[in-house]
Design a protein around this motif. Structure first.
Motif, mmCIF file in Angstrom:
data_model
loop_
_atom_site.group_PDB
_atom_site.id
_atom_site.type_symbol
_atom_site.label_atom_id
_atom_site.label_comp_id
_atom_site.label_asym_id
_atom_site.label_seq_id
_atom_site.Cartn_x
_atom_site.Cartn_y
_atom_site.Cartn_z
ATOM 1 N N ALA A 30 111.246 -4.308 94.965
ATOM 2 C CA ALA A 30 110.137 -3.661 95.669
ATOM 3 C C ALA A 30 109.499 -2.575 94.806
ATOM 4 O O ALA A 30 108.280 -2.424 94.785
ATOM 5 N N ALA A 31 110.324 -1.842 94.064
ATOM 6 C CA ALA A 31 109.803 -0.781 93.198
ATOM 7 C C ALA A 31 108.936 -1.342 92.076
ATOM 8 O O ALA A 31 107.992 -0.699 91.627
ATOM 9 N N VAL A 32 109.240 -2.551 91.620
ATOM 10 C CA VAL A 32 108.462 -3.174 90.556
ATOM 11 C C VAL A 32 107.139 -3.724 91.091
ATOM 12 O O VAL A 32 106.098 -3.598 90.451
ATOM 13 N N VAL A 33 107.166 -4.317 92.261
ATOM 14 C CA VAL A 33 105.986 -4.989 92.804
ATOM 15 C C VAL A 33 105.023 -4.021 93.495
ATOM 16 O O VAL A 33 103.808 -4.233 93.494
ATOM 17 N N ALA A 34 105.530 -2.954 94.060
ATOM 18 C CA ALA A 34 104.689 -2.026 94.829
ATOM 19 C C ALA A 34 103.473 -1.506 94.058
ATOM 20 O O ALA A 34 102.381 -1.440 94.630
ATOM 21 N N PRO A 35 103.595 -1.148 92.764
ATOM 22 C CA PRO A 35 102.396 -0.671 92.053
ATOM 23 C C PRO A 35 101.285 -1.723 91.965
ATOM 24 O O PRO A 35 100.104 -1.369 91.949
ATOM 25 N N MET A 36 101.659 -2.995 91.937
ATOM 26 C CA MET A 36 100.634 -4.045 91.900
ATOM 27 C C MET A 36 99.846 -4.058 93.206
ATOM 28 O O MET A 36 98.615 -4.106 93.210
ATOM 29 N N PHE A 37 100.582 -4.013 94.324
ATOM 30 C CA PHE A 37 99.909 -3.996 95.617
ATOM 31 C C PHE A 37 99.133 -2.699 95.820
ATOM 32 O O PHE A 37 98.036 -2.708 96.377
ATOM 33 N N LYS A 38 99.687 -1.596 95.360
ATOM 34 C CA LYS A 38 98.990 -0.314 95.483
ATOM 35 C C LYS A 38 97.669 -0.357 94.708
ATOM 36 O O LYS A 38 96.638 0.106 95.195
ATOM 37 N N ALA A 39 97.708 -0.921 93.512
ATOM 38 C CA ALA A 39 96.487 -1.024 92.700
ATOM 39 C C ALA A 39 95.437 -1.872 93.401
ATOM 40 O O ALA A 39 94.249 -1.543 93.389
ATOM 41 N N LEU A 40 95.865 -2.950 94.042
ATOM 42 C CA LEU A 40 94.921 -3.833 94.725
ATOM 43 C C LEU A 40 94.498 -3.301 96.089
ATOM 44 O O LEU A 40 93.587 -3.835 96.703
ATOM 45 N N GLY A 41 95.160 -2.239 96.564
ATOM 46 C CA GLY A 41 94.854 -1.681 97.874
ATOM 47 C C GLY A 41 93.597 -0.832 97.911
ATOM 48 O O GLY A 41 93.153 -0.425 98.981
ATOM 49 N N ASP A 42 92.989 -0.581 96.769
ATOM 50 C CA ASP A 42 91.755 0.196 96.705
ATOM 51 C C ASP A 42 90.574 -0.771 96.652
ATOM 52 O O ASP A 42 90.582 -1.708 95.840
ATOM 53 N N PRO A 43 89.549 -0.592 97.497
ATOM 54 C CA PRO A 43 88.419 -1.533 97.512
ATOM 55 C C PRO A 43 87.712 -1.694 96.166
ATOM 56 O O PRO A 43 87.311 -2.805 95.805
ATOM 57 N N VAL A 44 87.565 -0.614 95.421
ATOM 58 C CA VAL A 44 86.898 -0.712 94.112
ATOM 59 C C VAL A 44 87.755 -1.553 93.167
ATOM 60 O O VAL A 44 87.251 -2.449 92.487
ATOM 61 N N ARG A 45 89.056 -1.279 93.131
ATOM 62 C CA ARG A 45 89.930 -2.042 92.234
ATOM 63 C C ARG A 45 90.023 -3.500 92.659
ATOM 64 O O ARG A 45 90.080 -4.389 91.808
ATOM 65 N N LEU A 46 90.013 -3.754 93.952
ATOM 66 C CA LEU A 46 90.044 -5.135 94.417
ATOM 67 C C LEU A 46 88.784 -5.875 93.980
ATOM 68 O O LEU A 46 88.850 -7.018 93.513
ATOM 69 N N ARG A 47 87.632 -5.226 94.071
ATOM 70 C CA ARG A 47 86.382 -5.843 93.598
ATOM 71 C C ARG A 47 86.410 -6.053 92.085
ATOM 72 O O ARG A 47 86.002 -7.103 91.588
ATOM 73 N N LEU A 48 86.886 -5.034 91.350
ATOM 74 C CA LEU A 48 86.999 -5.180 89.895
ATOM 75 C C LEU A 48 87.894 -6.367 89.546
ATOM 76 O O LEU A 48 87.560 -7.176 88.681
ATOM 77 N N MET A 49 89.021 -6.464 90.240
ATOM 78 C CA MET A 49 89.957 -7.556 89.989
ATOM 79 C C MET A 49 89.294 -8.897 90.261
ATOM 80 O O MET A 49 89.441 -9.842 89.479
ATOM 81 N N SER A 50 88.544 -8.980 91.335
ATOM 82 C CA SER A 50 87.838 -10.206 91.686
ATOM 83 C C SER A 50 86.808 -10.576 90.620
ATOM 84 O O SER A 50 86.679 -11.746 90.238
ATOM 85 N N MET A 51 86.094 -9.586 90.133
ATOM 86 C CA MET A 51 85.084 -9.841 89.100
ATOM 87 C C MET A 51 85.735 -10.328 87.804
ATOM 88 O O MET A 51 85.267 -11.285 87.188
ATOM 89 N N ILE A 52 86.822 -9.682 87.421
ATOM 90 C CA ILE A 52 87.509 -10.056 86.180
ATOM 91 C C ILE A 52 88.146 -11.430 86.317
ATOM 92 O O ILE A 52 88.098 -12.247 85.397
ATOM 93 N N ALA A 53 88.730 -11.705 87.478
ATOM 94 C CA ALA A 53 89.417 -12.983 87.693
ATOM 95 C C ALA A 53 88.447 -14.159 87.759
ATOM 96 O O ALA A 53 88.855 -15.299 87.543
ATOM 97 N N SER A 54 87.175 -13.905 88.018
ATOM 98 C CA SER A 54 86.209 -14.996 88.186
ATOM 99 C C SER A 54 85.703 -15.573 86.864
ATOM 100 O O SER A 54 85.002 -16.578 86.864
ATOM 101 N N VAL A 55 86.070 -14.931 85.758
ATOM 102 C CA VAL A 55 85.644 -15.388 84.430
ATOM 103 C C VAL A 55 86.820 -15.261 83.459
ATOM 104 O O VAL A 55 87.784 -14.557 83.751
ATOM 105 N N PRO A 56 86.743 -15.925 82.302
ATOM 106 C CA PRO A 56 87.861 -15.792 81.352
ATOM 107 C C PRO A 56 88.093 -14.357 80.885
ATOM 108 O O PRO A 56 89.224 -13.927 80.728
ATOM 109 N N GLU A 57 87.023 -13.604 80.662
ATOM 110 C CA GLU A 57 87.125 -12.192 80.308
ATOM 111 C C GLU A 57 85.802 -11.521 80.599
ATOM 112 O O GLU A 57 84.772 -12.176 80.671
ATOM 113 N N MET A 58 85.861 -10.190 80.776
ATOM 114 C CA MET A 58 84.652 -9.465 81.128
ATOM 115 C C MET A 58 84.628 -8.113 80.432
ATOM 116 O O MET A 58 85.637 -7.416 80.354
ATOM 117 N N CYS A 59 83.466 -7.754 79.941
ATOM 118 C CA CYS A 59 83.256 -6.475 79.268
ATOM 119 C C CYS A 59 83.069 -5.375 80.308
ATOM 120 O O CYS A 59 82.432 -5.588 81.345
#
Length: 123
Positions: A30-59
């Motif tokens: 749980a201690a290892v996985v929690a930071p991943m969920f915490k990072a994705l728990g912010d709306p801005v970071r979730l959107r950033l993650m979605s944008m990055i995941a939608s392409v091979p790489e993004m500037c």
């Protein structure tokens, strides 16, 4: 450790986790996985993650204009995603390019895998 400093996640430590619907996680997992969920728990970071995941790489130069936030704020959010083990980055000249770490997604998916209920069992 201050609130600003998050531990860098060791994805190899998560690889052994069975789905949480099968067996409860132990404290170390749980201690290892929690930071991943915490990072994705912010709306801005979730959107950033979605944008990055939608392409091979993004500037970062393509990410920043999508938000009504300053460049340093976007950089902070990207740093949190990187430290959580969700993205990799590479500096090319003056720009930083981001790409998803597929193993992180695979591990989160495996952890959240919920098998359909067996025939005849209560849902």
């Amino acid at each position: 450790m201050s609130k600003q400093e998050l531990p860098v996640v060791d994805l190899n430590a998560v690889a052994c986790c069975s789905p949480i619907a099968v067996r409860p996680m132990d404290a170390d997992q749980a201690a290892v996985v929690a930071p991943m969920f915490k990072a994705l728990g912010d709306p801005v970071r979730l959107r950033l993650m979605s944008m990055i995941a939608s392409v091979p790489e993004m500037c970062v130069c393509d990410l920043t204009p999508a938000f009504d936030l300053s460049g340093p704020t976007i950089s902070h959010h990207l740093k949190v995603l990187r430290e959580a083990g969700l993205v990799d980055s590479e500096r090319r000249g003056t720009w930083v390019w981001y790409r998803v770490k597929p193993e992180a997604f695979r591990q989160l998916c495996a952890l959240l895998d919920v098998a359909p209920p067996a025939a005849g069992s209560a849902a």
